[in-house]
Structures are given as structure tokens and as C-alpha cells.
Write an enzyme that holds these catalytic residues in place. Structure first.
Site, PDB file in Angstrom:
ATOM      1  CB  ILE A 151      -4.528  -1.817  -3.018  1.00  0.00           C
ATOM      2  CG1 ILE A 151      -4.016  -0.091  -2.213  1.00  0.00           C
ATOM      3  CG2 ILE A 151      -3.154  -2.841  -2.070  1.00  0.00           C
ATOM      4  CD1 ILE A 151      -2.434   0.257  -2.100  1.00  0.00           C
ATOM      5  CB  THR A 161      -0.812   4.236  -5.137  1.00  0.00           C
ATOM      6  OG1 THR A 161       0.286   3.851  -6.310  1.00  0.00           O
ATOM      7  CG2 THR A 161      -1.340   5.016  -6.111  1.00  0.00           C
ATOM      8  CD  GLU A 162      -1.752   8.236   0.683  1.00  0.00           C
ATOM      9  OE1 GLU A 162      -1.582   9.244   0.650  1.00  0.00           O
ATOM     10  OE2 GLU A 162      -1.077   7.801   1.428  1.00  0.00           O
ATOM     11  N   GLY A 202       0.644  -1.032  -0.254  1.00  0.00           N
ATOM     12  CA  GLY A 202       0.217  -0.519  -0.023  1.00  0.00           C
ATOM     13  C   GLY A 202       0.637   0.979   0.274  1.00  0.00           C
ATOM     14  N   GLY A 231      -5.372  -9.058 -38.327  1.00  0.00           N
ATOM     15  CA  GLY A 231      -6.201  -8.123 -39.011  1.00  0.00           C
ATOM     16  C   GLY A 231      -7.842  -8.161 -38.137  1.00  0.00           C
ATOM     17  CD  GLU A 255       5.978  -2.887  -8.802  1.00  0.00           C
ATOM     18  OE1 GLU A 255       6.731  -2.291  -8.920  1.00  0.00           O
ATOM     19  OE2 GLU A 255       5.374  -3.699  -8.557  1.00  0.00           O
TER      20      GLU A 255
HETATM   21  C1  LIG Z   1      -3.582  -2.448 -11.710  1.00  0.00           C
HETATM   22  C2  LIG Z   1      -3.402  -0.934 -10.597  1.00  0.00           C
HETATM   23  C3  LIG Z   1      -2.646  -2.011 -10.130  1.00  0.00           C
HETATM   24  C4  LIG Z   1      -1.648  -0.885  -8.846  1.00  0.00           C
HETATM   25  N1  LIG Z   1      -1.469  -1.965  -8.195  1.00  0.00           N
HETATM   26  C5  LIG Z   1      -0.660  -0.975  -7.152  1.00  0.00           C
HETATM   27  C6  LIG Z   1      -0.456  -1.853  -6.291  1.00  0.00           C
HETATM   28  O1  LIG Z   1      -0.739  -2.769  -5.436  1.00  0.00           O
HETATM   29  N2  LIG Z   1       0.460  -0.761  -4.942  1.00  0.00           N
HETATM   30  C7  LIG Z   1       0.280   0.431  -4.871  1.00  0.00           C
HETATM   31  O2  LIG Z   1       1.513   1.532  -4.161  1.00  0.00           O
HETATM   32  N3  LIG Z   1      -0.171   1.351  -6.246  1.00  0.00           N
HETATM   33  C8  LIG Z   1      -0.891   0.271  -7.113  1.00  0.00           C
HETATM   34  N4  LIG Z   1      -1.267   0.972  -8.146  1.00  0.00           N
HETATM   35  C9  LIG Z   1      -0.846   2.094  -8.681  1.00  0.00           C
HETATM   36  C10 LIG Z   1       0.159   2.196  -9.221  1.00  0.00           C
HETATM   37  O3  LIG Z   1       1.423   2.660  -8.635  1.00  0.00           O
HETATM   38  C11 LIG Z   1       0.070   4.275  -9.632  1.00  0.00           C
HETATM   39  O4  LIG Z   1      -1.058   4.314 -10.206  1.00  0.00           O
HETATM   40  C12 LIG Z   1       1.031   4.870 -11.021  1.00  0.00           C
HETATM   41  O5  LIG Z   1       2.398   5.159  -9.815  1.00  0.00           O
HETATM   42  C13 LIG Z   1       0.259   6.434 -11.095  1.00  0.00           C
HETATM   43  O6  LIG Z   1       0.097   6.851 -10.585  1.00  0.00           O
HETATM   44  P1  LIG Z   1      -1.683   7.847 -10.824  1.00  0.00           P
HETATM   45  O7  LIG Z   1      -2.326   6.886 -11.234  1.00  0.00           O
HETATM   46  O8  LIG Z   1      -2.231   8.416  -9.462  1.00  0.00           O
HETATM   47  O9  LIG Z   1      -0.984   8.976 -11.530  1.00  0.00           O
HETATM   48  P2  LIG Z   1      -0.326  10.411 -11.308  1.00  0.00           P
HETATM   49  O10 LIG Z   1       0.690  10.194 -10.554  1.00  0.00           O
HETATM   50  O11 LIG Z   1      -1.551  11.165 -10.939  1.00  0.00           O
HETATM   51  O12 LIG Z   1      -0.016  11.013 -12.859  1.00  0.00           O
HETATM   52  C14 LIG Z   1      -0.528  10.875 -14.323  1.00  0.00           C
HETATM   53  C15 LIG Z   1       0.449  11.260 -14.897  1.00  0.00           C
HETATM   54  O13 LIG Z   1       0.647  12.302 -14.270  1.00  0.00           O
HETATM   55  C16 LIG Z   1       2.164  12.125 -15.082  1.00  0.00           C
HETATM   56  N5  LIG Z   1       3.134  12.713 -14.322  1.00  0.00           N
HETATM   57  C17 LIG Z   1       3.312  12.994 -12.763  1.00  0.00           C
HETATM   58  N6  LIG Z   1       3.744  13.422 -12.319  1.00  0.00           N
HETATM   59  C18 LIG Z   1       4.721  14.091 -13.310  1.00  0.00           C
HETATM   60  C19 LIG Z   1       6.343  14.709 -13.396  1.00  0.00           C
HETATM   61  N7  LIG Z   1       6.788  15.311 -12.906  1.00  0.00           N
HETATM   62  N8  LIG Z   1       6.619  14.944 -14.685  1.00  0.00           N
HETATM   63  C20 LIG Z   1       6.051  14.349 -16.314  1.00  0.00           C
HETATM   64  N9  LIG Z   1       5.203  13.710 -15.696  1.00  0.00           N
HETATM   65  C21 LIG Z   1       4.101  13.529 -14.811  1.00  0.00           C
HETATM   66  C22 LIG Z   1       1.899  10.508 -14.898  1.00  0.00           C
HETATM   67  O14 LIG Z   1       3.309   9.462 -15.721  1.00  0.00           O
HETATM   68  C23 LIG Z   1       0.845  10.187 -15.706  1.00  0.00           C
HETATM   69  O15 LIG Z   1       0.661  10.418 -17.097  1.00  0.00           O
HETATM   70  C24 LIG Z   1      -1.653   0.095  -9.229  1.00  0.00           C
HETATM   71  C25 LIG Z   1      -1.841   0.615 -10.295  1.00  0.00           C
HETATM   72  C26 LIG Z   1      -2.636  -0.491 -11.010  1.00  0.00           C
HETATM   73  C27 LIG Z   1      -3.578   0.892 -12.585  1.00  0.00           C
END
Ligand SMILES: Cc1cc2nc3c(=O)[nH]c(=O)nc-3n(C[C@H](O)[C@H](O)[C@H](O)COP(=O)(O)OP(=O)(O)OC[C@H]3O[C@@H](n4cnc5c(N)ncnc54)[C@H](O)[C@@H]3O)c2cc1C
Length: 382
Positions: A157, A126-127, A124, A338, A362
């Protein structure tokens, strides 16, 4: 770096491939349709030793190095990304962090169960409001006598509803990554609840959840690593995690290529199999070359890791390239099919849906680019 697999690595790769072909490939499409994998697969993964790779045998694991882990993950990624993700998180992010940072009591409590598949872990970080900028997480852990009370939410998560233990990063004091500590939270704790996340583009069979922690009480002995070092715990896990996500992407590219080669050899247009058309060969060859290049980036990072050398930038390079190339592989190989690539009766539609998340979790491709840019120039653009 020796590019010939040792006998041990070759044997492991073959046994992982045999497991995947028997226990995963025949069921993957059905699990995807049902939006639920059969949970019995976790015990089967454990009995096959695939949930203990990289954890020393004396701690309940099946031993082996990072290279071995990546070979197994590549095979699992060839079979099904949803199943591979169970291993990546329960073993890769949680089990290995406990093996590395845990006290003997924490190791004894959780590792035999995680490595045998009797228990599942989730990670855990991501928030809802904090993803890429994970160092600014807001979940709080407040000291209360000999305990901590943890309050906050975690989003997306993997294994979240299934897990017996959640490795939760929470703020114990101070700003940024240095104010974060890591906790091993039993998921049957009072105040801990989850909500299932459905309707995903891909990984439909995999369990994904939001975690809610409402003053969850854990003893101070549940802290993994030192106070204020939780971000280091998470980033250490992600260095290895990113390498293995890249390995998984290589496996997915292989699945796409294998399916497209079979189809191209049987489908006829203009009086010959489409494999005999130059532009179809181009789609296949570009996929093969990128897949092989991605594999070499994975092997470089895994090899450095096993030698105890720094490999953070190499892990980012592998993740950056392998994830994006897996999306290209799925897209190109779908083209080979196709119109038949566009329907779920054939595997390419699922491969493309599953590939997409590899560039997101990740650390997104943009985050990997910034990490690589910082390593290259010495200047942080975050
Ligand atoms: C199916 C799935 C499983 C997952 N499993 C886990 C897990 O087990 N545990 C966990 O902790 N998390 C998990 N995640 C979360 C995942 O790691 C995050 O979704 C990811 O890190 C991106 O964070 P966000 O979705 O909040 O996007 P954001 O951080 O809001 O990013 C949105 C966009 O902005 C871009 N961006 C952000 N900051 C910058 C910057 N400084 N410069 C340029 N571009 C930027 C990003 O690249 C992206 O394109 C999971 C996600 C999914 C979809």
C-alpha cells in the site's frame, strides 16, 4: 479532439514543470539512495496546488479537469515516480473518490487536509492473497450496532505508513465485487497497524506498507458510497488512476529521452558524437515516437473523461501501451549510455528500476489486455 493546449492547460503544465525542476529533480537520486523522500515535499505539493487538481475549489481543491491532472502528472512523472505516486494515491485514488462519492461530512473532514498536503491518504485494495482478482478480497467488515468492525490485511500500500486516512475495501456480505464496501478508516484507530515494505527494485524513496486491521471499529458513517458498491468506488478510481499512470509513464519516457539526447550529443566514439551514429539515432527515435503515441492515448482517455463519455477501455489502452513503452524507453536509453547506463551515477539505472512497476500496479499489463479483449470481443476471458 483539439491537440493544441488551451492557455490554461499550458500555464498549468509550465508551473508543474517549474515545480518539478526546482523541488523534485535535484533531490530524486538522493531520496532513492536513502530509501526515503523528505516528507516536507507533501506540503510543498499541496501549496503548489498539485494535491488538489480535479477536486472542486469549494471542497478544498484547486479545480481543473482530468486533462489538467494528466498534464501535471506527466511532469511529476518526468521528475520522480516516487513523488508522483504520492499524488496519484493521496489525491488521485483517495481524495477524488471522496469528492465523488463522499457525504458532505466526509468531504469536510478529509478533503481540505488531503488537498493542502496536511493529510495523506492511502488506498487499500490489494491483499496478500488477492491482487489481480481484487473482487475476491477477503478483508471483512462486520456490522456491530451503529459501527463496523474491519479485520484483514492489505499488501503493497503506497503511503501506507504515512497516511492519516486509509480507503479500505472490505467485504460486507455476498461474493465477488458486489459484496464489497469502501470505508474511510482513520489510521490512528485502535487495531490499525502497518509494516514498512523495503528493498524494492524501484520507487525506493516512496513509502510502501502492509496494513493490518484487527477488528478496527469505524462508525457506519465511515462507509464511502453505498453498501455493496465499494468495488465500483475502487474501479471508478482506477479508471482515472490508470489514465494518470499512463501520463506518468509518458513523463518518465521524456526523462529517459532527455538524458539520452544530452549524453549522445557529448559522448564521442569513432571520431564523432554517438548522436551521429545511425543505430543510436534509431534508439532515440523509437523512444520519441512511442512516447508521443503514448501521450496521445493519454489525452484521448482524459478528453473522453472530461466530456463525460465512457473511457474505461481507453484508460486501459493508455496504461497498457504507456507503461510498456516506458520500460522500453528506459531500456533503450540505458543502451545509449553504454556501460555508464549500468551505474547509479547516471540516471538511467534508476529510471529503468522505477519504470518496471508501471506494468504491475493499478492492473498489470495482462489485466489491461483482458479488459481490452473483453471490450473488443464482448467476451470476458477473466
Ligand atoms: C510499489 C507498489 C505499490 C502498490 N501500491 C498499491 C496501493 O497503493 N494500493 C493497492 O491496493 N495496491 C497497490 N499495489 C498492488 C498492485 O496493484 C498489485 O501488485 C497488482 O494489482 C498485481 O497483483 P499481485 O501482485 O497480487 O499479482 P497477481 O495478481 O498474483 O499476478 C501475478 C501474475 O499473474 C498474472 N495474472 C493474474 N491473473 C491473470 C489472468 N486472469 N490472466 C492472465 N494473467 C494473470 C498477472 O498479470 C501477473 O503477471 C502496489 C504494488 C506495488 C509493487
Amino acid at each position: 479532439m483539439d491537440l493544441t493546449l488551451s492557455e490554461e492547460h499550458q500555464a498549468l503544465k509550465e508551473s508543474a514543470a517549474a515545480f518539478v525542476d526546482k523541488e523534485v529533480v535535484p533531490f530524486a537520486a538522493e531520496w532513492d539512495r536513502a530509501e526515503q523522500v523528505d516528507r516536507a515535499i507533501v506540503g510543498k505539493l499541496g501549496r503548489a496546488g498539485l494535491l488538489g487538481l480535479g477536486v472542486p475549489e469549494e471542497l478544498g481543491g484547486s479545480g481543473g479537469d482530468m486533462f489538467a491532472y494528466c498534464l501535471a502528472i506527466e511532469e511529476l512523472g518526468r521528475g520522480d515516480q516516487a513523488i508522483r505516486g504520492i499524488v496519484s494515491v493521496s489525491l488521485g485514488l483517495v481524495g477524488k473518490s471522496i469528492a465523488r462519492f463522499g457525504t458532505p461530512e466526509q468531504q469536510e473532514r478529509w478533503l481540505p487536509g488531503i488537498c493542502s498536503g496536511e493529510m495523506v491518504g492511502c488506498f487499500g485494495l490489494t491483499e496478500p492473497g488477492v491482487g489481480s482478482d481484487a473482487g475476491n478480497l477477503t478483508t471483512k467488515a462486520v456490522r456491530d450496532g451503529g459501527d463496523y468492525l474491519i479485520t484483514g490485511s492489505k499488501q503493497f500500500i503506497t503511503n501506507g505508513n504515512w497516511a492519516d486516512v486509509a480507503l479500505v475495501m472490505a467485504r460486507t456480505g455476498g461474493e465477488g465485487g458486489r459484496g464489497v464496501s469502501a470505508f474511510l478508516v482513520p489510521t490512528d484507530s485502535a487495531g490499525f497497524s502497518t509494516t514498512k515494505i523495503t528493498d524494492k527494485l524501484g520507487l525506493r524513496g516512496q513509502d510502501t506498507a502492509a496494513l493490518h486491521l484487527d477488528a478496527v471499529r469505524v462508525p457506519a458513517s465511515a462507509m464511502l458510497g453505498e453498501e455493496g458498491r465499494g468495488f465500483t468506488v475502487a474501479m471508478t478510481a482506477l479508471d482515472r488512476g490508470r489514465t494518470s499512470i499512463a501520463a506518468s509513464a509518458v513523463g518518465l519516457s521524456t526523462a529517459c529521452l532527455d538524458a539520452a539526447l544530452d549524453y549522445a550529443a557529448s559522448r564521442e566514439q569513432f571520431g564523432r558524437t554517438i548522436a551521429g551514429h545511425q543505430l543510436v539515432q534509431q534508439l532515440l527515435v523509437e523512444t520519441q515516437v512511442e512516447r508521443d503515441a503514448a501521450r496521445l492515448l493519454v489525452w484521448r482517455a482524459a478528453d473522453l473523461c472530461d466530456r463525460g463519455q465512457p473511457f474505461r477501455a481507453e484508460a486501459s489502452a493508455a496504461k497498457y501501451y504507456a507503461a510498456e513503452s516506458a520500460v522500453r524507453a528506459a531500456n533503450r536509453c540505458l543502451q545509449v549510455f553504454g556501460g555508464y547506463g549500468f551505474v547509479e551515477e547516471y540516471p538511467l539505472a534508476k529510471y529503468l528500476r522505477d519504470a518496471r512497476v508501471l506494468t504491475l500496479y493499478e492492473g498489470t499489463t495482462q489485466v489491461q489486455t483482458l479488459l481490452l479483449g473483453r471490450a473488443l470481443t464482448g467476451v470476458s476471458a477473466f
